[in-house]
Design a protein around this motif. Structure first.
Motif, PDB file in Angstrom:
ATOM      1  N   SER A  96      51.047  24.565  41.938  1.00  0.00           N
ATOM      2  CA  SER A  96      52.261  23.757  41.824  1.00  0.00           C
ATOM      3  C   SER A  96      51.992  22.537  40.952  1.00  0.00           C
ATOM      4  CB  SER A  96      52.731  23.304  43.208  1.00  0.00           C
ATOM      5  OG  SER A  96      53.039  24.403  44.028  1.00  0.00           O
ATOM      6  N   LEU A  97      52.906  22.265  40.031  1.00  0.00           N
ATOM      7  CA  LEU A  97      52.739  21.138  39.129  1.00  0.00           C
ATOM      8  C   LEU A  97      52.696  19.811  39.897  1.00  0.00           C
ATOM      9  CD1 LEU A  97      52.454  20.605  36.097  1.00  0.00           C
ATOM     10  CD2 LEU A  97      54.929  20.240  36.010  1.00  0.00           C
ATOM     11  N   MET A  98      53.438  19.713  41.000  1.00  0.00           N
ATOM     12  CA  MET A  98      53.446  18.475  41.773  1.00  0.00           C
ATOM     13  C   MET A  98      52.105  18.219  42.469  1.00  0.00           C
ATOM     14  SD  MET A  98      55.656  19.303  45.232  1.00  0.00           S
ATOM     15  CE  MET A  98      55.236  17.707  45.946  1.00  0.00           C
ATOM     16  N   LEU A  99      51.247  19.248  42.511  1.00  0.00           N
ATOM     17  CA  LEU A  99      49.901  19.083  43.056  1.00  0.00           C
ATOM     18  C   LEU A  99      48.858  18.958  41.952  1.00  0.00           C
ATOM     19  CD1 LEU A  99      49.987  21.687  45.972  1.00  0.00           C
ATOM     20  CD2 LEU A  99      50.077  19.199  46.165  1.00  0.00           C
ATOM     21  N   LEU A 100      49.054  19.661  40.859  1.00  0.00           N
ATOM     22  CA  LEU A 100      48.086  19.623  39.770  1.00  0.00           C
ATOM     23  C   LEU A 100      48.074  18.283  39.048  1.00  0.00           C
ATOM     24  CD1 LEU A 100      48.717  23.183  38.243  1.00  0.00           C
ATOM     25  CD2 LEU A 100      46.777  22.465  39.654  1.00  0.00           C
ATOM     26  N   LYS A 101      49.246  17.660  38.942  1.00  0.00           N
ATOM     27  CA  LYS A 101      49.338  16.372  38.243  1.00  0.00           C
ATOM     28  C   LYS A 101      48.557  15.260  38.953  1.00  0.00           C
ATOM     29  CE  LYS A 101      52.374  16.693  34.657  1.00  0.00           C
ATOM     30  NZ  LYS A 101      52.305  15.997  33.358  1.00  0.00           N
ATOM     31  N   ALA A 122      52.003   6.676  47.134  1.00  0.00           N
ATOM     32  CA  ALA A 122      51.263   6.911  45.893  1.00  0.00           C
ATOM     33  C   ALA A 122      51.884   6.200  44.700  1.00  0.00           C
ATOM     34  CB  ALA A 122      51.184   8.408  45.619  1.00  0.00           C
ATOM     35  N   GLY A 123      53.093   5.645  44.874  1.00  0.00           N
ATOM     36  CA  GLY A 123      53.748   4.935  43.785  1.00  0.00           C
ATOM     37  C   GLY A 123      54.547   5.813  42.855  1.00  0.00           C
ATOM     38  N   GLY A 144      47.348   9.052  35.821  1.00  0.00           N
ATOM     39  CA  GLY A 144      45.952   9.118  36.214  1.00  0.00           C
ATOM     40  C   GLY A 144      45.748   9.841  37.537  1.00  0.00           C
ATOM     41  N   LEU A 145      44.561   9.684  38.095  1.00  0.00           N
ATOM     42  CA  LEU A 145      44.220  10.307  39.371  1.00  0.00           C
ATOM     43  C   LEU A 145      44.896   9.547  40.503  1.00  0.00           C
ATOM     44  CD1 LEU A 145      42.460  12.437  40.898  1.00  0.00           C
ATOM     45  CD2 LEU A 145      40.707  10.647  41.061  1.00  0.00           C
ATOM     46  N   VAL A 146      45.740  10.235  41.258  1.00  0.00           N
ATOM     47  CA  VAL A 146      46.471   9.601  42.355  1.00  0.00           C
ATOM     48  C   VAL A 146      45.758   9.828  43.689  1.00  0.00           C
ATOM     49  CG1 VAL A 146      48.675   9.496  43.586  1.00  0.00           C
ATOM     50  CG2 VAL A 146      48.633   9.876  41.115  1.00  0.00           C
ATOM     51  N   PHE A 147      45.311  11.039  43.949  1.00  0.00           N
ATOM     52  CA  PHE A 147      44.518  11.339  45.133  1.00  0.00           C
ATOM     53  C   PHE A 147      43.695  12.601  44.872  1.00  0.00           C
ATOM     54  CE2 PHE A 147      49.018  12.536  46.049  1.00  0.00           C
ATOM     55  CZ  PHE A 147      48.910  13.921  45.903  1.00  0.00           C
ATOM     56  N   GLY A 148      42.666  12.814  45.684  1.00  0.00           N
ATOM     57  CA  GLY A 148      41.771  13.937  45.498  1.00  0.00           C
ATOM     58  C   GLY A 148      42.270  15.200  46.181  1.00  0.00           C
ATOM     59  N   LYS A 149      41.671  16.323  45.813  1.00  0.00           N
ATOM     60  CA  LYS A 149      42.083  17.608  46.366  1.00  0.00           C
ATOM     61  C   LYS A 149      41.739  17.731  47.845  1.00  0.00           C
ATOM     62  CE  LYS A 149      42.226  22.469  44.989  1.00  0.00           C
ATOM     63  NZ  LYS A 149      41.771  23.459  43.976  1.00  0.00           N
ATOM     64  N   SER A 150      40.729  16.996  48.294  1.00  0.00           N
ATOM     65  CA  SER A 150      40.342  17.055  49.707  1.00  0.00           C
ATOM     66  C   SER A 150      41.049  16.004  50.551  1.00  0.00           C
ATOM     67  CB  SER A 150      38.828  16.864  49.835  1.00  0.00           C
ATOM     68  OG  SER A 150      38.447  15.588  49.322  1.00  0.00           O
ATOM     69  N   SER A 151      41.922  15.223  49.952  1.00  0.00           N
ATOM     70  CA  SER A 151      42.590  14.130  50.668  1.00  0.00           C
ATOM     71  C   SER A 151      43.661  14.650  51.616  1.00  0.00           C
ATOM     72  CB  SER A 151      43.220  13.150  49.681  1.00  0.00           C
ATOM     73  OG  SER A 151      44.313  13.768  49.005  1.00  0.00           O
ATOM     74  N   ARG A 152      43.994  13.817  52.576  1.00  0.00           N
ATOM     75  CA  ARG A 152      45.045  14.151  53.530  1.00  0.00           C
ATOM     76  C   ARG A 152      46.390  14.320  52.819  1.00  0.00           C
ATOM     77  NH1 ARG A 152      48.619  10.995  56.534  1.00  0.00           N
ATOM     78  NH2 ARG A 152      49.251  11.906  58.540  1.00  0.00           N
ATOM     79  N   ASN A 153      46.673  13.482  51.832  1.00  0.00           N
ATOM     80  CA  ASN A 153      47.939  13.573  51.106  1.00  0.00           C
ATOM     81  C   ASN A 153      48.090  14.923  50.409  1.00  0.00           C
ATOM     82  OD1 ASN A 153      48.637  11.012  51.886  1.00  0.00           O
ATOM     83  ND2 ASN A 153      48.091  10.044  49.947  1.00  0.00           N
ATOM     84  N   TYR A 154      47.027  15.365  49.753  1.00  0.00           N
ATOM     85  CA  TYR A 154      47.079  16.660  49.068  1.00  0.00           C
ATOM     86  C   TYR A 154      47.329  17.786  50.066  1.00  0.00           C
ATOM     87  CZ  TYR A 154      45.732  20.671  46.209  1.00  0.00           C
ATOM     88  OH  TYR A 154      45.727  21.870  45.543  1.00  0.00           O
TER      89      TYR A 154
END
Length: 389
Positions: free
Chosen positions: A192-197, A142-143, A207-217
């Motif tokens: 969790s802030l690491m998920l909300l950000k 995700a950078g 900005g938007l890094v990944f969506g809530k339905s993504s595998r990363n999330y």
């Protein structure tokens, strides 16, 4: 001074100049058109078999078709995977995941041909999320830990990570213990802030890094829900990366080639890390690569794709041929190993060598190549007057 009449020096120059750039000019003499037959005659799978160790183990399979004219094309996006025993399920991008324990075969169909893929599923247990092998690669992909973000020398907005994840222990404590542990919420993982950000439910400069339905999330959320456990001390990091297919050739601009990245570990185990690896093309005007490791040919030339994962790097060289329908190779005189290497490269890029240069051309070219200067009049006369061959 000996004259190298048998060595076409122009070939050596051409061979050296094509690396990482657009290929040079057309053949020395007109060639009649060569008819091509793109009918798929056989399929090849890479890897040739799959073994899943648990429920969370996901593997990508490349489906390559061999045509009648000997060209290998990527059929992965259109391939169908059918597991008669229901061992695995496919996601449409060539990734397979286990469905039940057992051993069997998956029928792969593409281009009117079919081939069997041996598959074994050892367990359907779901192991805990690994900070080293699951969380850190997501932050890297995700950078988040790059030099332009939280991997900067002083971090970003009060949050610092080690550059490109070189220090997992430091990163773990920054996420879990820094600023009173407010970046993770074990009781309510979604808060969790690491998920909300990264999903921008709270302001995030990146900005938007990944969506809530993504595998990363889902992976990060599961790690928090499991108690943000650390496995830094006991988990070995990857020792080697393997990229498939190796040094592929794409016949025409616009064609695509999917990649598979396999991480090899010191204990002999392996893992498909294609989704977590980072990809960069050395010549974006020749070939582009997306975040899932699919390379698109832009124009004739060569480009190296750099693959990085957990501090390990691997390169894969791509050759884009362009329209070579008029290409016909003729056997060349072989005087030494240099001739053989040059001819191998010329055949790979489907280029016909120029005619043998004259002695005057040779001394001029070799002087420019070695010194950057034209030869002196005395050097030219000495070279031309030397009767040795």
């Amino acid at each position: 001074m000996p004259k190298f009449r048998s060595l076409p020096f122009s070939c050596l120059v051409a061979s050296a100049s094509v690396s990482g750039a657009a290929f040079a000019a057309a053949p020395a003499r007109p060639m009649p058109p060569v008819k091509r037959d793109a009918t798929v005659v056989a399929l090849e799978l890479q890897p040739g078999s799959l073994s899943f160790k648990d429920r969370r183990d996901t593997r990508r399979v490349l489906v390559l078709g061999r045509t009648k004219d000997g060209v290998r094309v990527d059929l992965t996006p259109v391939a169908r995977f059918e597991a008669a025993t229901g061992l695995v399920k496919a996601d449409g991008n060539g990734f397979l995941s286990p469905a039940k324990v057992g051993t069997g075969s998956v029928m792969v169909t593409a281009g009117g041909k079919s081939i069997g893929l041996p598959v074994s599923v050892k367990s359907m247990a779901a192991p805990a999320i690994s900070f080293v092998r699951d969380v850190e690669p997501i932050l890297n992909k995700a950078g988040c830990n790059q030099g332009t973000c939280h991997g900067a020398a002083k971090g970003k907005n009060g949050f610092k990570l080690s550059l490109r994840g070189y220090d997992p222990d430091f990163d773990y404590h920054q996420l879990v213990d820094d600023v009173g542990g407010r970046r993770v919420n074990r009781a309510a993982p979604d808060q969790s802030l690491m998920l909300l950000k990264p999903i921008q439910d709270v302001p995030h400069q990146g900005g938007l890094v990944f969506g809530k339905s993504s595998r990363n999330y889902q992976v990060l959320r599961q790690w928090v829900a499991e108690g943000v456990k650390s496995d830094v001390a006991k988990t070995a990091r990857v020792s080697k990366l393997e990229v498939l297919p190796k040094n592929p050739t794409l016949p025409l601009p616009g064609m695509k080639q999917s990649l598979v990245v396999i991480a090899r570990y010191p204990d002999g185990s392996s893992r498909d890390v294609t989704r977590e690896a980072r990809f960069t093309s050395s010549m974006g005007e020749v070939a582009e690569v997306n975040e899932l490791g699919t390379v698109t040919a832009i124009r004739r030339g060569e480009s190296a794709v750099l693959v990085s994962y957990e501090g390990q790097y691997a390169t894969n060289e791509f050759t884009i041929l362009g329209d070579r329908s008029r290409y016909q190779w003729a056997a060349q005189p072989q005087q030494n190993y240099i001739d053989r290497l040059i001819d191998q490269k010329l055949q790979r890029i489907k280029a016909v060598p120029s005619a043998l240069c004259t002695d005057e051309e040779f001394i001029r070219r070799v002087s420019l190549d070695l010194t950057g200067l034209l030869p002196t009049s005395d050097a030219v006369r000495d070279f031309l007057g030397d009767a040795r061959t």
